[in-house]
Design an enzyme around this catalytic site. Structure first.
Site, short mmCIF file in Angstrom:
data_model
loop_
_atom_site.label_atom_id
_atom_site.label_comp_id
_atom_site.label_asym_id
_atom_site.label_seq_id
_atom_site.Cartn_x
_atom_site.Cartn_y
_atom_site.Cartn_z
N GLU A 1 0.84 -1.18 0.00
CA GLU A 1 0.00 0.00 0.00
C GLU A 1 0.89 1.25 0.00
O GLU A 1 1.64 1.48 0.94
CB GLU A 1 -0.83 -0.08 1.28
N ASP B 1 -8.01 1.58 7.18
CA ASP B 1 -7.83 1.80 5.74
C ASP B 1 -7.19 0.57 5.08
O ASP B 1 -7.60 0.15 4.00
CB ASP B 1 -6.92 3.02 5.49
N ASP C 1 -4.32 -1.04 9.83
CA ASP C 1 -5.33 -0.10 10.33
C ASP C 1 -6.61 -0.28 9.50
O ASP C 1 -6.68 -1.15 8.64
CB ASP C 1 -4.80 1.34 10.27
#
Ligand code: 0RA
Length: 679
Positions: free
Chosen positions: A447, A524, A522
């Site tokens: 990510e 996200d 987390d």
């Protein structure tokens, strides 16, 4: 053999030539049970219950009965009681024995006595109660009819113990059949409660207003099965369920949609006869993209569809297209467009029924196609005219599906075009591995560019590739898959995988046998992971089925005890290492790390000092840390993604992708850390 048997019985009762045929019939069933009930395993055993129940249910379908009780009794017996007309007990002209005995000893006798009220013959094998009798070590038939209570018993594969006897007066009407499957035919006589409950629930939906109760009295201490008509009246403390659905198929559709968001409020429903075929359809669209279409013929579930399903689908597409044309000029919906988000049940009843296909689960009777088409299209157009609001919502839903289909096709085309034009040109963002052997190749999908950079530095470049995805692009609320496919990010992923997509998808071309999703720990990160899983589930399922998809498990904490460094992958681990009280520092950067190190060199005596640092993202680790905690095949923890049960997975993805945001949030939070760990 049959003749010998016949002679034996001839001495007991006065049997004629017709009876020899009877015994030959029942003997044939015992010799080749598979021909009549499929197997002598669990399926066949349960089939006996369905056959007996079907007779009572047919009585309910004719409107003569509304209360059926199925009870599992000790000693592997089953008792089915109904409040129908009662099987006739008068002497049958041809067989010279009671109609009851005829029904229970002659194959295929069931339907011949009823005339109008008994017109629909059910049962996959259409064989009826005589087959059950043939395969039972004992059977008892009780009939309440014409003011009297009649009983007849059979032993050892359908041999009558005397004639049908009138025992006493009765004001009731109905039939009670109790049978015990023959252990010499069924090696395992254990009935499965859940199987029986599921079957009866389905049947109750199919015949509206029919009450079906099921009782498990197998372990009941004591009861007297002749004392009451329905054993539930004894109020024995035992498992029991009762089904009763006033709305029939309408109730079934409502039940199937209970966790979904409906696109329109009113459930469409029709029941009508056309050319000797009774057609019943209920449907409702929900905010989802899968279709749930189930179909029945004479109350038998037709898993492979058939003529009724063809008729329904044709009519649905045509009717919605006609309705859309009437309001505005649009492109035609395809059959798939109008199926998106549809929950529908189609049930037809015909006199003569033909099944086809591998498992005989496909309706072959051609007249069902025209009848379903005619009944459904007429009623559905009327519904759309009379419910303009529902019509608008349904057409809107189909239009959305049509647009999504076009967008997805454009996206697929562009991915393919890109592949075709550029040959094997891999995306610039990809840091590929050196080996070309897919079996030892891994790709980390990380990510963000910063974590991507760290992973590129930290990896083993011989076998490990890194593809950074920009989080923001994927992180669209309710991202439709076509939007995802259109994104540059996903195109990169598809080109990197090498499999292509859609019709030309080829798992053999997969370039990495480990595809590892490495997102942050987390919310996200969980969301992006979910979107990626959805993408794989819907478009690259063979990647999951092949066991090629993994989720990286980076540590949540870095723990320093003096010079010693440890990583904790869960709160439980952290507490095990350092106890509960220690404060947790959040995040880290190079400066603080330098500080810590300086401190350590300065105060070597205080080497027992313990600190706990929480990692929020992969980007917070340096390349060495990322390697040793998350990438090194010898030390990392990977979770292999599996599709254990397609239906469950579908539900999960619906939940995750659906509009029910609170449900989705809590689902992600409670499942984010759930994993079968593959170390
Ligand atoms: C044929 C004719 C009639 C009833 C039945 C069959 C019948 C069979 C079963 C099996 C279980 N329960 C059942 N209930 C009824 C009635 C014909 C008449 O009375 O006119």
């Amino acid at each position: 053999m049959a003749e010998k048997l016949a002679k034996k019985i001839e001495k007991k009762s006065s049997y004629g030539a017709a009876d020899i045929t009877v015994l030959e019939g029942l003997e044939a069933v015992r010799r080749r049970p598979g021909m009549y009930i499929g197997t002598t395993g669990s399926d066949g055993l349960h089939h006996l219950v369905w056959e007996i129940f079907d007779n009572s249910r047919d009585e309910a379908m004719g409107g003569f009965c509304d209360d059926i009780e199925v009870a599992l009794l000790p000693d592997n017996r089953v008792r089915v009681a109904d409040n129908g007309r009662g099987i006739p007990v008068d002497i049958h002209q041809k067989t010279k024995v009671s109609a009851l005995e005829t029904v229970l000893t002659i194959l295929h006798a069931g339907g011949k006595f009823g005339g109008e009220g008994y017109k629909v013959s059910g049962g996959l094998h259409g064989v009826g109660a005589a087959v059950v009798n043939a395969l039972s070590v004992s059977m008892r038939a009780e009939v309440h009819r014409d003011g009297a209570y009649h009983v007849q018993e059979y032993k050892n594969g359908g041999k009558p113990l005397g004639k049908t006897k009138k025992i006493g007066p009765s004001k009731l009407h109905g039939t009670i059949i109790t049978f015990e499957p023959d252990a010499s035919i069924f090696p395992d006589r254990t009935f499965d409660w859940d199987t029986i409950v599921a079957h009866m629930r389905q049947q109750a939906y199919l015949v509206k207003g029919m009450r079906v109760s099921i009782l498990d009295l197998r372990n009941a201490e004591k009861f007297d099965d002749e004392s009451v008509y329905y054993l539930r009246e004894l109020k024995i403390d035992a498992p029991s369920v009762t089904f009763y659905f006033e709305g029939g198929l309408r109730s079934l559709v409502a039940f199937q949609n209970r966790h979904q968001e409906p696109v329109h409020k009113t459930i469409f429903y029709v029941e009508k006869e056309q050319d000797g075929v009774t057609v019943e359809v209920a449907l409702q669209y929900v905010d989802d993209i899968t279709a749930r279409l189930s179909a029945f013929a004479n109350n038998i579930y037709t898993a492979e569809g058939g003529m009724h399903v063809t008729g329904f689908k044709t009519a649905l597409t045509r009717t919605l297209n006609a309705s859309a044309k009437a309001s505005k000029d649009v492109d035609n919906f395809t059959g798939d467009d109008v199926l998106e988000g549809l929950t529908a049940v189609v049930s037809v009843k015909l006199r003569e029924i033909q099944f086809e296909g591998q498992t005989k689960a496909k309706l072959g009777s051609v007249e069902a196609r025209g009848a379903t088409d005619a009944v459904f299209s007429e009623a559905f157009s009327t519904f759309l005219e009379e419910h303009p609001e529902e019509a608008r919502s349904i057409l809107g839903k189909a239009t959305l599906a049509m647009k999504a289909r076009k967008a997805a096709k454009a996206a697929k085309d562009s991915i393919m075009r890109k592949g075709a034009l550029d040959g094997m040109t891999l995306p610039g963002k990809l840091a590929d591995c050196q080996t070309k052997d897919a079996s030892e190749s891994e790709i980390f999908i990380v990510e963000g560019d910063s974590a991507g950079g760290t992973a590129k530095t930290g990896r083993d470049r011989r076998t490990q590739a890194v593809l950074p995805l920009r989080g923001k692009i994927l992180n669209i609320e309710r991202a439709r898959l076509d939007k995802m496919l259109a994104s540059e990010q996903i195109k990169n992923l598809v080109v990197a995988m090498g499999t292509a997509i859609g019709d030309i998808f080829d798992i053999e071309k997969l370039r990495y046998h480990k595809i590892i999703i490495a997102t942050d720990a987390d919310v996200d990160g969980a969301h992006i992971r979910t979107l990626l899983l959805t993408l794989f589930y819907r478009h690259f399922r063979p990647v999951i089925e092949g066991g090629y998809l993994y989720i990286a498990q980076p540590p949540l904490f870095k723990i320093k005890k003096g010079k010693e460094v440890m990583y904790a992958y869960s709160d439980v681990e952290r507490i095990a290492f350092v106890g509960e009280e220690l404060p947790i520092e959040v995040g880290s950067d190079n400066a603080s790390e330098e500080e810590t190190e300086a401190e350590e060199t300065d105060t070597k005596k205080k080497s027992a000092k313990v600190s706990v640092q929480r990692y929020k993202g992969l980007g917070e680790m340096n390349s060495e840390e990322l390697w040793e905690t998350t990438m090194d095949p010898n030390r990392r923890i990977l979770k292999q993604v599996t599709v254990v049960d397609a239906q469950d997975a579908d539900f999960v993805f619906d939940m995750l992708m659906g509009t029910d945001v609170p449900a989705r949030k809590s689902f992600i939070q409670s499942h984010a850390k759930e994993a079968t760990l593959d170390i």
